[in-house]
Scaffold this motif. Structure first.
Motif, PDB file in Angstrom:
ATOM      1  N   UNK A 379       0.963  -1.109   0.128  1.00 30.63           N
ATOM      2  CA  UNK A 379      -0.097  -0.092  -0.142  1.00 30.63           C
ATOM      3  C   UNK A 379       0.796   1.198   0.110  1.00 30.63           C
ATOM      4  N   UNK A 380       0.076   2.365  -0.239  1.00 27.66           N
ATOM      5  CA  UNK A 380       0.959   3.610  -0.154  1.00 27.66           C
ATOM      6  C   UNK A 380       1.467   4.100   1.234  1.00 27.66           C
ATOM      7  N   UNK A 381       2.394   5.044   1.089  1.00 26.18           N
ATOM      8  CA  UNK A 381       3.032   5.369   2.457  1.00 26.18           C
ATOM      9  C   UNK A 381       1.741   5.967   3.159  1.00 26.18           C
ATOM     10  N   UNK A 568      -3.980  -9.685  -9.841  1.00 24.87           N
ATOM     11  CA  UNK A 568      -3.498  -9.045 -11.329  1.00 24.87           C
ATOM     12  C   UNK A 568      -4.820  -9.360 -12.015  1.00 24.87           C
ATOM     13  N   UNK A 569      -5.547 -10.033 -11.951  1.00 21.34           N
ATOM     14  CA  UNK A 569      -6.908 -10.346 -12.728  1.00 21.34           C
ATOM     15  C   UNK A 569      -8.104  -9.356 -12.522  1.00 21.34           C
ATOM     16  N   UNK A 570      -7.812  -8.931 -11.388  1.00 20.61           N
ATOM     17  CA  UNK A 570      -8.923  -7.823 -11.310  1.00 20.61           C
ATOM     18  C   UNK A 570      -8.830  -6.542 -11.848  1.00 20.61           C
ATOM     19  N   UNK A 571      -9.755  -6.128 -12.873  1.00 18.26           N
ATOM     20  CA  UNK A 571      -9.808  -5.129 -13.592  1.00 18.26           C
ATOM     21  C   UNK A 571      -9.882  -3.855 -12.857  1.00 18.26           C
ATOM     22  N   UNK A 572      -9.126  -2.857 -13.088  1.00 16.58           N
ATOM     23  CA  UNK A 572      -8.959  -1.624 -12.408  1.00 16.58           C
ATOM     24  C   UNK A 572      -8.674  -1.853 -11.090  1.00 16.58           C
ATOM     25  N   UNK A 573      -8.050  -3.030 -10.599  1.00 14.02           N
ATOM     26  CA  UNK A 573      -7.869  -3.314  -9.332  1.00 14.02           C
ATOM     27  C   UNK A 573      -6.881  -2.327  -8.748  1.00 14.02           C
ATOM     28  N   UNK A 579       0.815  -2.398  -9.315  1.00 19.01           N
ATOM     29  CA  UNK A 579       1.829  -3.194 -10.019  1.00 19.01           C
ATOM     30  C   UNK A 579       2.420  -2.489 -11.275  1.00 19.01           C
ATOM     31  N   UNK A 580       1.244  -2.245 -12.141  1.00 19.69           N
ATOM     32  CA  UNK A 580       1.791  -1.602 -13.239  1.00 19.69           C
ATOM     33  C   UNK A 580       2.712  -0.327 -13.061  1.00 19.69           C
ATOM     34  N   UNK A 583       5.805  -1.526  -9.645  1.00 21.86           N
ATOM     35  CA  UNK A 583       6.612  -2.903  -9.773  1.00 21.86           C
ATOM     36  C   UNK A 583       7.074  -3.406 -11.127  1.00 21.86           C
ATOM     37  N   UNK A 584       6.205  -3.094 -12.175  1.00 20.07           N
ATOM     38  CA  UNK A 584       6.376  -3.266 -13.577  1.00 20.07           C
ATOM     39  C   UNK A 584       7.725  -2.521 -13.967  1.00 20.07           C
ATOM     40  N   UNK A 585       7.791  -1.153 -13.543  1.00 21.10           N
ATOM     41  CA  UNK A 585       8.899  -0.418 -13.949  1.00 21.10           C
ATOM     42  C   UNK A 585      10.264  -1.039 -13.128  1.00 21.10           C
ATOM     43  N   UNK A 586      10.056  -1.810 -12.337  1.00 14.36           N
ATOM     44  CA  UNK A 586      11.112  -2.351 -11.647  1.00 14.36           C
ATOM     45  C   UNK A 586      11.763  -3.749 -12.496  1.00 14.36           C
ATOM     46  N   UNK A 587      10.601  -4.240 -13.078  1.00 11.54           N
ATOM     47  CA  UNK A 587      11.037  -5.514 -13.931  1.00 11.54           C
ATOM     48  C   UNK A 587      11.734  -4.953 -15.159  1.00 11.54           C
ATOM     49  N   UNK A 588      11.407  -3.744 -15.758  1.00  9.02           N
ATOM     50  CA  UNK A 588      11.721  -3.237 -16.907  1.00  9.02           C
ATOM     51  C   UNK A 588      13.188  -2.739 -16.703  1.00  9.02           C
TER      52      UNK A 588
END
Length: 589
Positions: A379-381, A568-573, A579-580, A583-588
């Motif tokens: 969660x956020x700070x 990740x399957x939840x739309x607009x979750x 994550x997008x 976390x996705x930035x970390x993967x890239x």
């Protein structure tokens, strides 16, 4: 109410201090006896001098003169011995009493809630535990007994003066009311002055302690000049506080000498006139003895005032120390269940909590952690993630709801056994100015050096420690400044692992370490969390993905729960967006 504030002596406070004297009653009563003996001996020399003059010098009879000289010499020797014993044991009693008070204070500080420290200045608490304690010791070493000794000596001296010559004693009393009134006024103003001084000392200590601790921040933001000006202002107030006490002293202290000199002049005039006129009411011995007695009667008033300053400072310090001791900020440790181990079933049931009244941090949190599971909280700070860890360890008390482990309310578990079974690795690692070994074991008697070696090998950091000078006996200095943040985190991780906890908590444990240290910690995490209930608060992708369940928090509420794939399957979750974006930035990268 105002009158109570202006009381010069707080007898209730003295009564409380005397409670700490009980283990040292023999020394206390011996000091009282020494005070009485010293008071008697203080009047002995002038009294013997009177008889030496009247019976030997005036009459020119040598017969008893040597006896009087030897008697005065004997009184001098005994007085010196008694003074030595009195000064030593008065200070000894003060230091022993303060040792007991300081131990009690520190015991209280060890058990206070975290909320108490959230609202308290570290510099102020250090002042109470160190500087103020020395002022309390001075109450007995330099204050109370000294005042009692001087007052009793004055009473004995005046009693002997009245017995020797009533008329000369009356002359001596002429200046006494003025001096006593001035002394009382002086004491009243000095008490207020010393309260101001103690306040400024606390402010100065707090300011210096905080700036030294945060020196890197000050220099990074080039705040040296501003903080220099701030320090000058605080130091100026501190100086003014002390100067005020010096001003009061400079006004009062010459007064006893002035009154004493005037009184000696009056005694010499009246007594000398009677001797010259051969009036039998005053002998030469009386005149000499009274001239010796007058300083012994007036000078102690100055000393008493000086010692009273010490006494006042001690009283102010004692009041502040006892205020901390009387603070009821301990966690109620009323539990009777001693947890030798936990299976690890954790349940939060509708838990509400606020750090500040009416500002909810957790708003009806409910979740379960099954035995052996690894649960990640994201969660956020400010979402309330770390608060959950604080509540699980009972650093704070919840307002509503129930937190249970293995079906037992944590309030029913003894505080010591609860925290023994929960190991926490924090993001901000604190290391003491000690060896690596002692920072790992925290001097626990049941953790051997061999166990530490084996634990370090198990999680793969033994080789790193052995590269340091003296290995496990390397002193990391204050707050572990000799190590990098990643190395400190590794030591903290080993400290948690070596206790073999039932529940492991990782609070942002890898957020500020380098990739090499992160890999070591990740490998250790896989090992230590296997078969053990674990709660992980982290942003690192690898940890999140492997969790058995992920709890997503926002503004003090749980907004989503599930595995990484499920969320990740939840739309607009919320988690998917997080994550997008993050976390996705970390993967890239």
């Amino acid at each position: 109410m105002e009158k109570k504030k202006e009381n010069i002596f707080d007898f209730k406070l003295f009564k409380r201090l005397f409670e700490y004297i009980k283990p040292y009653k023999l020394v206390f009563y011996s000091l009282i006896l020494l005070v009485v003996l010293l008071a008697i001996f203080s009047a002995a020399t002038p009294y013997i001098t009177k008889y030496a003059i009247d019976n030997s010098i005036t009459t020119k009879i040598e017969k008893d003169f040597l006896f009087y000289i030897l008697l005065m010499f004997g009184v001098l020797i005994l007085n010196t011995v008694f003074q030595l014993l009195f000064i030593y044991y008065a200070a000894w009693l003060g230091q022993n009493l303060v040792q007991d008070v300081r131990v009690k204070l520190f015991d209280h500080l060890l058990r206070y809630k975290m909320k108490y420290y959230d609202n308290s200045s570290v510099g102020l608490l250090i002042t109470r535990a160190v500087t103020d304690m020395e002022r309390i010791a001075d109450i007995f070493g330099q204050g109370l007994f000294m005042i009692f000794k001087d007052l009793l000596a004055m009473a004995v001296v005046f009693g002997v003066m009245v017995y020797m010559n009533f008329k000369l004693s009356g002359i001596v009393l002429i200046m006494m009311p003025l001096l006593l009134y001035a002394t009382r006024i002086f004491q009243k103003y000095m008490k207020k002055a010393f309260e101001d001084v103690r306040t400024e000392v606390s402010n100065l200590n707090s300011f210096v302690q905080e700036r030294l601790t945060g020196m890197k921040i000050l220099q990074l933001f080039t705040r040296e000049d501003l903080e220099y000006k701030n320090f000058k202002a605080i130091n100026e107030r501190h100086k003014k506080g002390w100067v005020k006490t010096v001003w009061y002293n400079s006004i009062f202290f010459p007064l006893p000498d002035l009154c004493g000199s005037i009184t000696i002049g009056l005694v010499a005039w009246y007594g000398g006139l009677n001797v010259v006129l051969q009036n039998t009411s005053v002998s030469q011995g009386d005149l000499v003895a009274f001239i010796m007695f007058v300083p012994m009667l007036f000078r102690p008033l100055r000393q008493i005032a000086d010692k009273f300053n010490t006494l006042q400072m001690g009283m102010v310090a004692a009041t502040r120390v006892f205020k901390i001791i009387d603070t009821t900020s301990q966690i109620d440790d009323l539990g009777t269940h001693v947890a030798e181990s936990f299976k690890g079933n954790i349940k939060f049931d509708n838990v509400h909590f606020s750090y500040v009244e009416d500002e909810k941090v957790l708003k009806g949190i409910s979740f379960d952690v099954k035995t052996g599971d690894t649960v990640a909280i994201v969660g956020a700070t400010g979402a309330g993630k770390s608060t959950i860890i604080n509540l699980l360890n009972r650093f704070y008390e919840i307002e509503d709801g129930v937190i249970s482990v293995d079906g037992i309310d944590i309030k029913d578990v003894t505080l010591s056994s609860l925290r023994t079974q929960i190991a926490v690795v924090l993001q901000d690692v604190f290391l003491f100015a000690d060896t690596i070994l002692n920072n790992i074991t925290l001097n626990h008697p049941n953790i051997t050096e061999e166990q530490v070696y084996q634990a370090a090998k198990d999680i793969g950091i033994h080789d790193f420690i052995m590269t340091l000078p003296n290995g496990y006996h390397y002193n990391v200095k204050e707050r572990g400044v000799m190590l990098s943040s990643g190395q400190r985190q590794l030591i903290s991780f080993l400290r948690a692992y070596v206790t073999n906890p039932s529940i492991l908590v990782l609070d942002e444990a890898t957020s500020s370490v380098d990739s090499y240290s992160e890999q070591l910690i990740q490998n250790a995490t896989d090992k230590i969390t296997k078969g053990r209930t674990s709660i992980v608060i982290a942003h690192r992708l690898a940890t999140i993905k492997k969790a058995d369940k992920i709890i997503v928090m926002d503004a003090g509420k749980i907004v989503e729960q599930g595995t990484h794939k499920e969320l990740l399957k939840k739309e607009n979750g919320y988690y998917k967006n997080l994550y997008e974006v993050q976390f996705l930035q970390e993967e890239v990268a």
